[in-house]
Enzyme design. Structure first.
Site, PDB file in Angstrom:
ATOM      1  N   ASP A 118     -48.898   7.903 -34.382  1.00 10.98           N
ATOM      2  CA  ASP A 118     -47.578   8.431 -33.571  1.00 10.98           C
ATOM      3  C   ASP A 118     -47.216   9.818 -34.757  1.00 10.98           C
ATOM      4  O   ASP A 118     -46.346  10.058 -35.278  1.00 10.98           O
ATOM      5  CB  ASP A 118     -46.586   7.611 -33.966  1.00 10.98           C
ATOM      6  CG  ASP A 118     -45.520   8.399 -32.975  1.00 10.98           C
ATOM      7  OD1 ASP A 118     -45.522   9.037 -32.445  1.00 10.98           O
ATOM      8  OD2 ASP A 118     -43.878   7.615 -32.456  1.00 10.98           O
ATOM      9  N   ASP A 346     -49.301  16.494 -28.868  1.00 14.01           N
ATOM     10  CA  ASP A 346     -48.253  14.937 -29.120  1.00 14.01           C
ATOM     11  C   ASP A 346     -49.888  14.274 -28.363  1.00 14.01           C
ATOM     12  O   ASP A 346     -49.842  14.090 -27.847  1.00 14.01           O
ATOM     13  CB  ASP A 346     -47.158  15.145 -28.337  1.00 14.01           C
ATOM     14  CG  ASP A 346     -46.594  13.178 -29.122  1.00 14.01           C
ATOM     15  OD1 ASP A 346     -47.134  12.648 -29.510  1.00 14.01           O
ATOM     16  OD2 ASP A 346     -45.927  13.160 -27.851  1.00 14.01           O
TER      17      ASP A 346
END
Length: 468
Positions: A118, A346
């Protein structure tokens, strides 16, 4: 959740699942190797869901569910604004999530765990038991509780809890939601993370050893890595994984630790999320040796990496978007951080988000090219435009380009924004977001490109690649 700001992003997190394989005996790091990699597996990969393979439609619904929660958290958060290591990355499609995962070896002797990769989360954490005795039923040497892999901290000689009386706990780790309660000076510093979707992670902070594979084939130990020993995970996000690998742009993340040791760079190349499970990619920490793993199919371009603009995310300065050579009329405030806009990359978000002033304009330009195909409405899929792609001509897809302020241009592959969702249906792969707010370049848009983050030069390099 005590009204606190949610800091960990939902498992959408690039859930890069890095897998470190124990093929060689562990050696202490030598200066002859300057990088390490982790294998990335997409969370929908069949290896994680043997009993319930997902259809493309089910995958899409799952991706969108996680994306929407993640973007809501991202927006809320921003309103309060050498040798190299290598980890293999694989699509985690069959895990029921839209991110990438990897296997991480934690402790001494090491114990292996499947974690979400992440780029938007600060803390690396694993399912863990710290307070247990020899006779405790929930602290077996087998490392499993109720079928879940669990890190038994008591069996690791390198596990060092952070004392709750320390300044590190009281000051530095407050940003990671350390708990102020400190019954005794040596009591471990505890944390309580909450997620906007109701999920939560609770546990204690510790310094621990992580074992990784170097790009020359050997292994090395990374000592004193901050990890979260989570004795409580709540919510569906953690059903098929053992924890999370935090790669955010903050001092406490695994990325920050790794790049300090291995040359202030990290890179990855994401294979298509619908690729065969044998298609493997890597996230590499270290020098440009990582480029040796992938063959570029075009020239590399560089643009400025904005490390302080939208912390803890990796931001870029976009100037505009063109479709078939024509610059679209999008207000500059959409890209301007000082006016409530901005853009981040992202890997934990699947689709690409554009705030409304940009979204409407881009969608109008793209729908013209597919308007001759019958429009389709998919159940539980909030994308505005899907269509029956029978007889679809890929050459009719207009070329979409993102233009950066310094002149660099990113040309995503056409099937990264006109995406196949199964059953002979394709959709325009964008979702709307409120303005003021941030635009997000998701991992599907990034697919089949090599991305290198140079944190010293503050540059982002990218080039088309098959990622193999």
């Amino acid at each position: 959740m005590r009204g606190k700001l949610m800091i960990l992003l939902p498992l959408i997190v690039l859930e890069l699942v890095a897998i470190v394989e124990a093929q060689h005996h562990v050696e202490e790091m030598q200066h002859s190797s300057n990088s390490f990699s982790l294998e990335l597996i997409h969370r929908h990969a069949y290896m994680f869901n043997h009993n319930r393979p997902l259809t493309q439609h089910q995958r899409l619904k799952d991706l969108l569910r996680h994306d929407i929660v993640r973007h809501n958290i991202t927006s809320h958060r921003l309103q309060h604004r050498r040798p190299a290591i290598e980890l293999p990355l694989n699509p985690g499609s069959d895990l029921g999530i839209g991110q990438y995962v990897t296997m991480l070896k934690v402790g001494t002797p090491s114990q292996m765990f499947r974690v979400i990769v992440d780029t938007g989360s600060d803390l690396t954490s694993v399912r863990c038991r710290y307070r247990c005795s020899k006779g405790a039923g929930d602290c077996t040497k087998k490392g499993r509780i109720n079928g879940k892999r669990v890190f038994n901290a008591r069996l690791s000689s390198s596990f060092r809890p952070v004392p709750c009386s320390s300044q590190r706990c009281k000051v530095e780790l407050m940003t990671l939601f350390s708990i102020a309660t400190c019954p005794a000076p040596l009591t471990p510093c505890a944390y309580d993370y909450g997620y906007a979707d109701g999920s939560a992670a609770r546990g204690v902070f510790a310094d621990e050893t992580v074992t990784v594979g170097l790009t020359d084939g050997r292994k090395t130990r990374l000592r004193n890595v901050l990890i979260g020993c989570s004795d409580s995970y709540q919510g569906s996000n953690f059903n098929n994984v053992d924890g999370l690998l935090g790669l955010a742009n903050t001092k406490h993340s695994f990325a920050a630790y790794a790049v300090e040791k291995f040359g202030r760079k990290f890179s990855y190349c994401l294979v298509d999320h619908l690729s065969n499970i044998n298609a493997t990619s890597y996230i590499t920490f270290g020098s440009s040796a990582s480029r040796n793993r992938v063959k570029l199919s075009g020239n590399a371009r560089r643009t400025t990496l904005e490390l302080q603009a939208l912390t803890p995310f990796y931001a870029v300065k976009v100037r505009g978007i063109s479709v078939d050579g024509k610059m679209l009329e999008i207000p500059m405030k959409v890209w301007d951080v000082t006016q409530g806009g901005g853009t981040i990359l992202d890997s934990g978000t699947s689709l690409t988000y554009l705030t409304n002033p940009a979204y409407q304009t881009v969608m109008e330009a793209l729908t013209m090219s597919v308007s001759k195909y019958p429009r389709v409405k998919l159940d539980a899929v909030p994308m505005d435009y899907c269509f029956n792609s029978t007889g679809f001509d890929a050459t009719s897809v207009p070329k979409l380009i993102l233009h950066f302020e310094d002149g660099a241009r990113f040309k995503p592959h056409w099937n990264s924004y006109v995406i196949a969702v199964g059953g002979g249906v394709r959709c325009l792969g964008f979702l709307p977001a409120r303005f003021p707010g941030v635009c997000v370049i998701g991992n599907i848009m990034q697919q089949n490109y090599f991305w290198e983050y140079d944190l010293t030069a503050k540059k982002l390099s990218f080039a088309p690649s098959a990622c193999s």
